[in-house]
Motif scaffolding. Sequence first.
Motif, mmCIF file in Angstrom:
data_model
loop_
_atom_site.group_PDB
_atom_site.id
_atom_site.type_symbol
_atom_site.label_atom_id
_atom_site.label_comp_id
_atom_site.label_asym_id
_atom_site.label_seq_id
_atom_site.Cartn_x
_atom_site.Cartn_y
_atom_site.Cartn_z
ATOM 1 N N SER A 95 0.827 -1.206 0.000
ATOM 2 C CA SER A 95 0.000 0.000 0.000
ATOM 3 C C SER A 95 0.859 1.253 0.000
ATOM 4 O O SER A 95 1.888 1.315 0.668
ATOM 5 C CB SER A 95 -0.918 0.019 1.230
ATOM 6 O OG SER A 95 -1.657 1.233 1.296
ATOM 7 N N CYS A 96 0.387 2.247 -0.738
ATOM 8 C CA CYS A 96 1.016 3.558 -0.663
ATOM 9 C C CYS A 96 0.795 4.122 0.741
ATOM 10 O O CYS A 96 -0.137 3.728 1.454
ATOM 11 C CB CYS A 96 0.448 4.495 -1.717
ATOM 12 S SG CYS A 96 -1.325 4.817 -1.547
ATOM 13 N N ILE A 97 1.643 5.027 1.145
ATOM 14 C CA ILE A 97 1.623 5.549 2.509
ATOM 15 C C ILE A 97 0.311 6.278 2.812
ATOM 16 O O ILE A 97 -0.291 6.099 3.867
ATOM 17 C CB ILE A 97 2.830 6.482 2.728
ATOM 18 C CG1 ILE A 97 4.134 5.682 2.587
ATOM 19 C CG2 ILE A 97 2.773 7.147 4.094
ATOM 20 C CD1 ILE A 97 5.384 6.537 2.545
ATOM 21 N N THR A 98 -0.153 7.080 1.858
ATOM 22 C CA THR A 98 -1.345 7.898 2.098
ATOM 23 C C THR A 98 -2.563 7.035 2.399
ATOM 24 O O THR A 98 -3.267 7.248 3.394
ATOM 25 C CB THR A 98 -1.634 8.806 0.887
ATOM 26 O OG1 THR A 98 -0.510 9.667 0.677
ATOM 27 C CG2 THR A 98 -2.871 9.649 1.118
ATOM 28 N N TYR A 99 -2.834 6.036 1.575
ATOM 29 C CA TYR A 99 -4.028 5.218 1.790
ATOM 30 C C TYR A 99 -3.900 4.370 3.050
ATOM 31 O O TYR A 99 -4.890 4.123 3.743
ATOM 32 C CB TYR A 99 -4.299 4.325 0.578
ATOM 33 C CG TYR A 99 -5.692 3.738 0.598
ATOM 34 C CD1 TYR A 99 -6.809 4.557 0.448
ATOM 35 C CD2 TYR A 99 -5.896 2.374 0.784
ATOM 36 C CE1 TYR A 99 -8.095 4.034 0.484
ATOM 37 C CE2 TYR A 99 -7.184 1.851 0.820
ATOM 38 C CZ TYR A 99 -8.275 2.684 0.666
ATOM 39 O OH TYR A 99 -9.546 2.162 0.711
ATOM 40 N N ALA A 100 -2.667 3.927 3.350
ATOM 41 C CA ALA A 100 -2.453 3.154 4.574
ATOM 42 C C ALA A 100 -2.782 3.992 5.812
ATOM 43 O O ALA A 100 -3.279 3.474 6.815
ATOM 44 C CB ALA A 100 -1.011 2.662 4.642
ATOM 45 N N GLN A 101 -2.522 5.286 5.740
ATOM 46 C CA GLN A 101 -2.809 6.166 6.874
ATOM 47 C C GLN A 101 -4.274 6.579 6.929
ATOM 48 O O GLN A 101 -4.829 6.796 8.009
ATOM 49 C CB GLN A 101 -1.927 7.421 6.799
ATOM 50 C CG GLN A 101 -0.452 7.154 7.058
ATOM 51 C CD GLN A 101 0.380 8.421 6.943
ATOM 52 O OE1 GLN A 101 0.310 9.133 5.951
ATOM 53 N NE2 GLN A 101 1.168 8.704 7.964
ATOM 54 N N ILE A 102 -4.912 6.662 5.766
ATOM 55 C CA ILE A 102 -6.259 7.218 5.714
ATOM 56 C C ILE A 102 -7.346 6.165 5.913
ATOM 57 O O ILE A 102 -8.245 6.336 6.735
ATOM 58 C CB ILE A 102 -6.492 7.936 4.360
ATOM 59 C CG1 ILE A 102 -5.572 9.153 4.239
ATOM 60 C CG2 ILE A 102 -7.950 8.353 4.206
ATOM 61 C CD1 ILE A 102 -5.576 9.761 2.852
ATOM 62 N N GLN A 123 2.292 -4.386 3.671
ATOM 63 C CA GLN A 123 3.571 -3.687 3.619
ATOM 64 C C GLN A 123 3.322 -2.300 3.036
ATOM 65 O O GLN A 123 2.662 -2.167 2.002
ATOM 66 C CB GLN A 123 4.578 -4.460 2.755
ATOM 67 C CG GLN A 123 4.881 -5.860 3.293
ATOM 68 C CD GLN A 123 5.681 -6.693 2.307
ATOM 69 O OE1 GLN A 123 5.321 -6.845 1.155
ATOM 70 N NE2 GLN A 123 6.784 -7.242 2.774
ATOM 71 N N VAL A 124 3.827 -1.283 3.710
ATOM 72 C CA VAL A 124 3.578 0.100 3.293
ATOM 73 C C VAL A 124 4.824 0.662 2.631
ATOM 74 O O VAL A 124 5.916 0.660 3.218
ATOM 75 C CB VAL A 124 3.167 0.973 4.499
ATOM 76 C CG1 VAL A 124 2.911 2.406 4.062
ATOM 77 C CG2 VAL A 124 1.920 0.384 5.161
ATOM 78 N N PHE A 125 4.667 1.135 1.396
ATOM 79 C CA PHE A 125 5.778 1.655 0.602
ATOM 80 C C PHE A 125 5.322 2.909 -0.153
ATOM 81 O O PHE A 125 4.113 3.142 -0.290
ATOM 82 C CB PHE A 125 6.237 0.632 -0.448
ATOM 83 C CG PHE A 125 6.662 -0.691 0.096
ATOM 84 C CD1 PHE A 125 7.899 -0.852 0.698
ATOM 85 C CD2 PHE A 125 5.829 -1.792 -0.010
ATOM 86 C CE1 PHE A 125 8.295 -2.076 1.184
ATOM 87 C CE2 PHE A 125 6.216 -3.027 0.466
ATOM 88 C CZ PHE A 125 7.452 -3.167 1.070
ATOM 89 N N PRO A 126 6.257 3.680 -0.685
ATOM 90 C CA PRO A 126 5.879 4.676 -1.692
ATOM 91 C C PRO A 126 5.206 3.977 -2.863
ATOM 92 O O PRO A 126 5.420 2.777 -3.095
ATOM 93 C CB PRO A 126 7.227 5.293 -2.093
ATOM 94 C CG PRO A 126 8.120 5.056 -0.915
ATOM 95 C CD PRO A 126 7.693 3.742 -0.344
ATOM 96 N N ALA A 127 4.404 4.729 -3.615
ATOM 97 C CA ALA A 127 3.603 4.129 -4.690
ATOM 98 C C ALA A 127 4.457 3.359 -5.687
ATOM 99 O O ALA A 127 4.084 2.268 -6.130
ATOM 100 C CB ALA A 127 2.805 5.217 -5.400
ATOM 101 N N SER A 128 5.617 3.900 -6.064
ATOM 102 C CA SER A 128 6.469 3.240 -7.053
ATOM 103 C C SER A 128 6.959 1.889 -6.552
ATOM 104 O O SER A 128 7.030 0.911 -7.305
ATOM 105 C CB SER A 128 7.663 4.134 -7.413
ATOM 106 O OG SER A 128 8.404 4.466 -6.248
ATOM 107 N N GLU A 129 7.307 1.803 -5.271
ATOM 108 C CA GLU A 129 7.774 0.551 -4.700
ATOM 109 C C GLU A 129 6.636 -0.463 -4.604
ATOM 110 O O GLU A 129 6.856 -1.672 -4.783
ATOM 111 C CB GLU A 129 8.369 0.794 -3.315
ATOM 112 C CG GLU A 129 8.856 -0.459 -2.596
ATOM 113 C CD GLU A 129 10.019 -1.147 -3.278
ATOM 114 O OE1 GLU A 129 10.291 -2.310 -2.936
ATOM 115 O OE2 GLU A 129 10.656 -0.535 -4.164
#
Length: 294
Positions: A95-102, A123-129
Amino acid sequence: MNYKQCVIFREIAKTQNFTKAANQLYMTQSAISHAVKDLEEEAGTQLFERLHRSVKLTPAGALFLREIQPIIEAFESVEARLPSLEKQPPVTIASCITYAQIALPQLLHCFTKTHPDVHFKVQVFPASESITRLESGEADLAFIEGHVLQSSFQAKKIAEYRLCVVAAPAAEVTEVSFAELLQQPLLLRERGSAVRETFESAAVLKGYKLFPLWESIDSQALLSAVKGGFGLSVLPYPLVQEAIQQGKVKEVKVKDWRSVNDISVVMRKSRYHFQVLSEFWQALDAVDELPPNV
C-alpha cells in the motif's frame, strides 16, 4: 518444454550467467546448458545472446520470460501453500503511505467482519515501490496513488483526495498564487511519491523548478515541521484535516492551482488469483470513497 526448464531459464535471465544459475539451482553447468539448448531447439530461435562472461536475453527470450513468469509464480504459490491447504493463505498487500494512513485499516477491518478466517499481510511503501512489489510477485495486490499505465494490470479507482497547502497558524501567508507559493520555504514529500510528482509536474508545466527546504518520506514529520513554523507543505487533505480543524495548522489557499490524486487498487491480470483474493477484489466494488470535501 517442462516446468524445470522454465525455472532454469528464469534463473539464467536473473543472474545473466550460466555458472551462477547452476550454483543457485544446485545443478551442473552442463545440465543448465543442455536445458537451454533443448528450449532453443523447441522455440526454433536463440533465447540468449552469449557474451564473453555473461548472457543476455534476446527479444524472443524476453518475450518467453514474460510468458512463463506468471506460470512459475502460480506453481510456486500453490507449492508454498501445499503443507497447509486447509488454511486460508494470507492476502499480501502493498500500500502507498497515504491510503495506509487514511483508510486501509478500516477497509480490512470491515472485510474481516464478514470473512473472519481471512488474514492480511500489509507492507507500506511509496507508490512506485508498491508497483515493483506487485510486478515481482511479492504482493497479491497494491493500493497506489496516481494513474496506472501498465496494460498487464487490472485496476479500479476506489478513492480520491485533494492536495492541500498548510502553514503554521501564526504564518502571515493566507492566500498566494502558485508562483508566490514556490517562493516560500517548502517542506515536501520525497521525489517519487505521488504527492511530490503531482506537485512537481504542476510546477514544471508552469515553467518552475522546486527547491524544497525539507524532504521526507514521512508526511507526519512534515506536518510537525509545519507546526514548528519551518515552512509550508503540500499534503493530502485527509492527513491534515484534523490538524486544521483543531487549529494546529491552517490551510493556505492557492489562487491558480488545485489538484486531486486518485487512489486505485491494482492487481496483475496474469497472476494466479486464489479464492480469497478474488472475493476481496469483488468486495472493493462496494468501497465508499473518502469523505466529502477531501
